[in-house]
Design an enzyme around this catalytic site. Structure first.
Site, PDB file in Angstrom:
ATOM      1  N   GLY A   1       0.775  -1.236   0.000  1.00 18.45           N
ATOM      2  CA  GLY A   1       0.000   0.000   0.000  1.00 18.45           C
ATOM      3  C   GLY A   1       0.803   1.282   0.000  1.00 18.45           C
TER       4      GLY A   1
ATOM      5  N   GLY B   1       0.823   3.625  -2.212  1.00 17.75           N
ATOM      6  CA  GLY B   1      -0.044   4.736  -2.599  1.00 17.75           C
ATOM      7  C   GLY B   1      -0.915   5.219  -1.454  1.00 17.75           C
ATOM      8  N   ASP B   2      -1.387   4.306  -0.614  1.00 21.57           N
ATOM      9  CA  ASP B   2      -2.175   4.699   0.553  1.00 21.57           C
ATOM     10  C   ASP B   2      -1.347   5.548   1.509  1.00 21.57           C
ATOM     11  OD1 ASP B   2      -4.629   3.606  -0.039  1.00 21.57           O
ATOM     12  OD2 ASP B   2      -4.300   1.749   1.055  1.00 21.57           O
ATOM     13  N   ILE B   3      -0.107   5.139   1.727  1.00 26.73           N
ATOM     14  CA  ILE B   3       0.746   5.862   2.670  1.00 26.73           C
ATOM     15  C   ILE B   3       1.098   7.244   2.123  1.00 26.73           C
ATOM     16  CG2 ILE B   3       3.059   5.848   3.695  1.00 26.73           C
ATOM     17  CD1 ILE B   3       2.583   2.712   3.903  1.00 26.73           C
TER      18      ILE B   3
ATOM     19  N   GLY C   1      -1.884   9.343   2.637  1.00 25.52           N
ATOM     20  CA  GLY C   1      -2.016   9.710   4.039  1.00 25.52           C
ATOM     21  C   GLY C   1      -1.070  10.811   4.452  1.00 25.52           C
TER      22      GLY C   1
END
Length: 778
Positions: A548, A550-552, A555
């Site tokens: 993940g 891209g999620d981090i 965020g």
């Protein structure tokens, strides 16, 4: 925000330049300090590196340390990537927020180690998470370790400015290695919570049933989704196309069975996917609300209708003409987009060095005029954040805010289960995978928070939520684009409830544009943003980024947006809606790739100008060493270390260009040496001669063996009321006066419901009891 309100001086390095670029996007005045020959990026990639990293900044060439100090006396922030640091020259400038960004930080036995993007990615744990399990580790493209350091440095600068409102400036220590080690999704968590080290996943996500699939004309990112509805919708599609094979059998309705035999399920899906053009398949899948996306290369991004409709790209004026470059991660302030930037000529702003001729600066309060000194609380102390996020991207944002002192109230419910609490396939713990309070994945990104169990599917639940919104500073959510409006909480209504609210939405595509309703996961965002397409060994050997990342990234960018919006509110009195698109946030981390055009394709671990750069096998099972040789001097030193001094003067290997042509010879010589040593021993031998090198570390090695992280106290033990005591990943930003930290483990579901409703919303005990009896608080 006025461009002259805050002045940032940048002593640039690969680990600071993205921070400077981000602050340009926020409207700050960023002054780049260059040597007489100009910043090195002016000569990299035909000048494209300077165009991307430094457009929009001002350029000065100080003639002496005294001139630089005079400039710093007018500055608010110093982004310091200089090799030796500017501590001496800023001595006595007590109001300055001095953000020192280094590969390994200012504390520990490796503070003097040389670090490049590849080496920091290796020592920070990123390389261990990318690549095939039976092959060498693979770097993420476009300097992702440098980007992680840069966005953390930008956050650090704004935290320092916020803290300066109640005290002096301070030194902030940002370790690029720690920034990477804090951004591994489950990489280290699997070791901390299950005593295991996952192998490199290849093209299949280690937890979620997603991966990389070949299409008729390229690749697609996607998979089975994360809910029964998505599996049913995919199965219906396969049935309609007579491509379901045996997946219609009742056994496959069990997600545990699908996970157990995922290789077979994926083969059936691959046989179907492989017959479609990537763009058509993605469109048809999204029409069924299935999380799939075409894997695009950076030069294809301008054709993405979502990015185009939201005016993501920036026009850059250069001496040679206008260029189109990647834009910024979010529009700021108040929906404003930076549409045009200019590349500064060397020394174009020398007037800033002349105290008499320089433009007047806003007068800052002296220490005596400031408000009375306050206790050195963390920078976000006193800020209340209402957290409606789930899974990873949103909770990572609010984790950063909580780590730096914000009161974060997580709104959740057993009726709206967060997969990281409830889904067995995402559960990381030594005990049963059915207890929502023991998942290490959830407990890592939700430390320092409070939990309220509130069913927002009920009218009374929404009414309670509205009361909390009225008493909060920030609201963060990462729902799909229509959810808040369906709750009756669109931005207009939110401003009616709380005119000063900072509202950060984090949907995959953003709230506007033709694809605003697309279903997205981190892997599909990375596919659309160009990151997946560049992660591989060559155009026909794409591995992809499966975890993940891209999620981090989303965020971190949402955390930056939040702190920037709080600073904007402190100046203007106005809140705002930041419509952050996870696609745009990830695309903004793609460096110079768009400027490079179609020639930019996957290139493994190599560097466009350095040679050698790569990952080499060492003594032991799956042990590897990352090495970067940046110039001929370092090459000569390396040749001595490996016992091949003749290669330093051999015409086949004496220059970087020659070494790239003779890559087989160079890699064989270096690889023959590394195979006889443990990776750490080889790294120490090379670092002793100033050559960037580091072992590729996995989660176990980061926790157990890394002396630098240990010296920084990076992993922090806290006791959880149900899961027991365990180590948490630490805070990579170290503010010396107003430090953040891990104050408490993650909350048990609903543990703070009564206290929050009483303290934050003023509800009586009787009212809370009535809501509980009505089923609203669960």
């Amino acid at each position: 925000m006025s461009g002259s309100a805050v002045r940032v001086v940048e002593l640039s390095s690969p680990f600071t330049r993205f921070a400077g670029r981000l602050l340009v996007g926020l409207g700050y005045e960023v002054v780049l300090v260059e040597p007489p020959e100009g910043d090195a990026t002016r000569r990299e990639l035909g000048g494209d590196a300077f165009v991307h990293w430094h457009a929009g900044k001002r350029s000065v060439v100080p003639a002496s340390p005294e001139e630089l100090r005079g400039l710093l006396a007018t500055a608010d922030v110093l982004l310091d990537g200089s090799p030796g640091g500017a501590e001496e020259i800023v001595a006595g400038l007590d109001d300055l927020v001095h953000v020192r960004v280094t590969p390994f930080g200012l504390l520990g036995p490796r503070t003097d180690w040389q670090g490049t993007d590849l080496v920091v990615a290796a020592l920070g744990g990123m390389l261990a998470q990318v690549g095939d399990p039976d092959g060498p580790p693979l770097r993420l493209p476009e300097q992702q370790a440098e980007h992680l350091a840069g966005v953390n440095a930008a956050i650090a600068a704004l935290l320092g400015l916020r803290a300066r409102r109640t005290g002096p400036g301070q030194l902030v220590d940002v370790s690029a290695q720690a920034c990477v080690a804090a951004a591994l999704e489950a990489g280290t968590l699997a070791y901390l919570h299950e005593d295991r080290v996952p192998p490199r996943p290849g093209s299949v996500h280690p937890l979620v049933p997603h991966g990389l699939f070949r299409s008729a004309d390229g690749y697609l990112g996607g998979g089975l989704g994360g809910s029964p509805r998505m599996w049913d919708a995919l199965l219906d599609w396969l049935r309609e196309e007579n491509a379901a094979a045996d997946l219609t059998e009742p056994r496959w309705q069990d997600p545990v069975e699908r996970k157990k035999h995922q290789e077979h399920v994926f083969k059936v899906v691959q046989d179907f996917v492989g017959t479609w053009p990537k763009a058509e398949f993605a469109e048809r899948a999204q029409a069924r609300k299935l999380p799939w996306a075409a894997v695009d290369l950076p030069h294809e991004l301008p054709d993405n209708p979502q990015l185009a409709a939201r005016d993501f790209f920036t026009r850059v004026r250069t001496p040679e003409g206008e260029r189109t470059d990647l834009g910024f991660p979010f529009a700021f302030p108040e929906g404003h987009r930076v549409r045009e930037l200019e590349v500064p000529a060397l020394g174009a702003d020398q007037v800033l060095l002349d105290a008499e001729e320089a433009e007047p600066r806003p007068t800052r309060a002296t220490s005596a005029e400031r408000a009375p000194a306050q206790p050195a609380y963390p920078a976000l102390h006193g800020i209340r954040v209402l957290d409606l996020t789930w899974v990873l991207a949103g909770p990572y944002c609010t984790k950063v805010l909580a780590d730096h002192g914000a009161e974060v109230i997580k709104v959740e419910s057993a009726r709206r289960p967060d997969p990281t609490r409830f889904a067995p396939f995402m559960h990381l713990s030594r005990g049963p995978h059915t207890d929502p309070n023991t998942n290490g994945y959830f407990n890592e990104v939700n430390r320092n928070k409070r939990s309220i169990a509130l069913d927002t599917r009920t009218d009374e639940g929404v009414a309670v939520l509205r009361e909390l919104i009225a008493r909060s500073d920030v609201l963060v959510e990462n729902f799909s684009s229509t959810v808040m409006k369906k709750l009756g909480l669109g931005y207009e209504e939110l401003t009616r409830i709380n005119p000063d609210l900072v509202y950060v939405s984090m949907s995959g595509m953003g709230h506007t544009g033709p694809r605003n309703g697309w279903v997205s996961y981190a892997d599909t965002v990375s596919a659309s943003a160009g990151l997946t397409g560049l992660t591989g060994w060559g155009p026909d050997d794409v591995v992809g980024v499966i975890y993940g990342h891209g999620d981090i990234v989303a965020g971190l960018q949402a955390a930056l947006a939040t702190v920037a919006a709080l600073e904007h509110r402190a100046v203007t009195g106005r809140g705002q809606h930041i419509d952050l698109s996870q696609l745009e946030a990830t695309a903004a981390h793609m460096g110079t790739s768009l400027l490079g055009g179609p020639a930019v394709t996957p290139s493994g671990n190599t560097h466009p100008s350095w040679s050698p750069q790569g990952v080499y096998r060492c003594l032991g099972t799956d042990r590897w060493l990352a090495v970067s040789v940046r110039d001929d001097t370092e090459w000569a030193a390396l040749c001595e270390v490996i016992g091949r001094p003749e290669l330093a003067t051999d015409e086949r290997t004496s220059t970087a260009q020659a070494r790239r042509r003779s890559a087989a010879l160079v890699d064989a010589a270096l690889g023959e040496w590394t195979r006889t040593f443990p990776a750490d021993v080889a790294a120490e031998a090379l670092q002793a001669r100033g050559i960037p090198a580091g072992a590729v570390q996995d989660g176990r090695e980061l926790v157990e063996h890394d002396p630098q992280l240990r010296a920084r106290g990076f992993y922090v033990r806290k006791e959880h009321p149900v899961a027991g005591a365990f180590l948490h990943e630490g805070v990579p930003i170290r503010l010396t006066r107003t430090p953040g930290g891990i104050r408490a483990a993650a909350p048990v579901l609903g543990a703070d419901t009564d206290a929050v409703l009483s303290e934050a919303a003023g509800f009586s005990t009787e009212c809370v009891q009535r809501l509980r009896e009505a089923g609203v608080l669960r």
